[in-house]
Enzyme design. Structure first.
Site, short mmCIF file in Angstrom:
data_model
loop_
_atom_site.label_atom_id
_atom_site.label_comp_id
_atom_site.label_asym_id
_atom_site.label_seq_id
_atom_site.Cartn_x
_atom_site.Cartn_y
_atom_site.Cartn_z
N CYS A 130 17.07 -57.86 50.34
CA CYS A 130 17.95 -59.03 50.45
C CYS A 130 17.74 -59.98 49.28
O CYS A 130 16.79 -60.77 49.28
CB CYS A 130 17.69 -59.73 51.77
SG CYS A 130 18.68 -61.20 51.98
N CYS A 140 17.86 -63.64 50.12
CA CYS A 140 16.67 -64.16 50.82
C CYS A 140 15.51 -64.35 49.85
O CYS A 140 14.78 -65.33 49.94
CB CYS A 140 16.16 -63.20 51.89
SG CYS A 140 17.38 -62.28 52.74
N ASP A 141 15.29 -63.38 48.97
CA ASP A 141 14.03 -63.33 48.25
C ASP A 141 14.14 -63.58 46.75
O ASP A 141 13.11 -63.70 46.07
CB ASP A 141 13.38 -61.95 48.48
CG ASP A 141 13.09 -61.71 49.95
OD1 ASP A 141 12.82 -62.70 50.65
OD2 ASP A 141 13.16 -60.55 50.39
#
Ligand code: NAP
Length: 314
Positions: free
Chosen positions: A132, A135-136
């Site tokens: 992701c 997300c990261d």
């Protein structure tokens, strides 16, 4: 006997639960291994309408859950291992519980990211291996990143990651990309993106703490190459979570539930599908939530119709 059971608690399932609970249908909502779904793996969500300053993914999901509970939705944790959708009453086997019976069913089990299945990958999830970018990506400021995949997702993630990384290398197992021309062009014209095409990933290496290298096999030369990297984003598609249906509902050849266009109706009357489990195109929290609302309203109408048929009040 339940009026309705909702399986899956991403934005689709929770929105369905809010609507069903407000309609006094007392839905039972089954949370699987990832309560809250993919949004609980994200940080800030900036495009969910109503939050001009953004909202954290887990907070958004927690709020949706609270909203559903407030109106009377019941939640239980468990894994649906088997279903029997052959009669008027649907039967669900949920691990650790007695058989559940319900008059209607809403499936909102989402889709999970596919993994490469190579040595070192699983051990390094959260230590440099991610599925992701949104997300990261933030954790890779000024670092070197590899994105694996040749589809639109890989191009999109690679472009997005150039906001943070010093270099993003796309590794793809074939010489041709699967991505649409516009997405390919965008990636090809991004000066921070480099390419290892016709290269199959074979092993993820780490120093015991973090990812350090990806070993790939160059399919043209047959030789193994080592690519130094700080992170590996696997973007090779998603798999809809429909295995538990065991072929009882029509799906496409990838496994996404097929719904009647413009509805959430599946091939079985009384079973509705919403969210990513039936949508490989948009896959957004807001579209999932919208389809969850549709599923609840259609389910309500279905229950009314069988009530008339059965001549009893529910
Ligand atoms: P996809 O189109 O199925 O592409 C998956 C890619 O991963 C392919 O290049 C595939 O290689 C590769 N791959 C699959 N399994 C692999 C494995 N085990 N090892 C190495 N590589 C592997 O998936 P996607 O990119 O997630 O896109 C899914 C759908 O969403 C598509 O319809 C896409 O157009 C859409 N989408 C659109 C956008 C957008 O327009 N903004 C963004 C994201 C996704 P091969 O090519 O060799 O099979």
């Amino acid at each position: 006997m339940r009026q309705v059971v909702v399986v899956g608690t991403g934005p689709a399932g929770l929105t369905a639960a809010i609507y069903l609970a407000r309609a006094n249908l007392n839905p039972l909502v089954i949370e699987g291994n990832e309560p809250g779904g993919q949004l609980t793996l994200t940080t800030e969500v900036e495009n969910f309408p109503g939050f001009p300053d953004g909202v954290m993914g887990p907070e958004l999901m927690e709020n949706m859950r609270k909203q559903a509970e407030k109106f009377g939705a019941e939640f239980t944790r468990g894994w649906v291992s088997e279903v029997n959708l052959s009669g008027d009453v649907f039967k669900l086997q949920v691990d650790g519980m007695a058989e559940l019976k319900t008059k209607s069913l809403i499936i909102s089990t989402g889709a999970s990211a596919k993994m490469l299945g190579i040595p070192g990958e699983n051990d390094n999830i959260g230590r440099g291996v991610s599925t992701c970018a949104t997300c990261d990506g933030f954790f890779f400021r000024g670092k070197k990143i590899i994105v694996v995949g040749g589809g639109d997702s890989a191009m999109e993630e690679a472009n997005f990651l150039t906001k943070f990384a010093s270099e993003v290398r796309i590794v793809h197992r074939r010489a041709e990309l699967r991505a649409s021309k516009i997405m390919q062009d965008r990636a090809r014209s991004n000066p921070k993106i480099t390419w290892s095409l016709d290269c199959t990933p074979v092993e993820v290496n780490s120093d015991g703490k973090r990812v350090t290298r990806l070993k790939v096999k160059n399919n043209e030369t047959g030789l193994e190459e080592t690519l130094e990297t700080d992170g590996i984003f696997v973007a090779i598609g998603h798999r809809p979570n429909t295995a538990f249906l065991n072929g009882q509902i029509d799906t496409d050849d990838v496994g996404y539930i097929v719904v009647k266009p413009g509805t959430t109706e599946t091939s079985i009357p009384g079973v509705f599908a919403c969210g990513d489990v039936q949508d490989h195109k948009f896959r957004q929290a807001i579209t999932a939530a919208g389809s969850g609302c549709m599923a609840a309203l259609e389910c309500e109408r279905y229950l009314e119709s069988i009530e008339v048929h059965e001549g009893v009040a529910y």
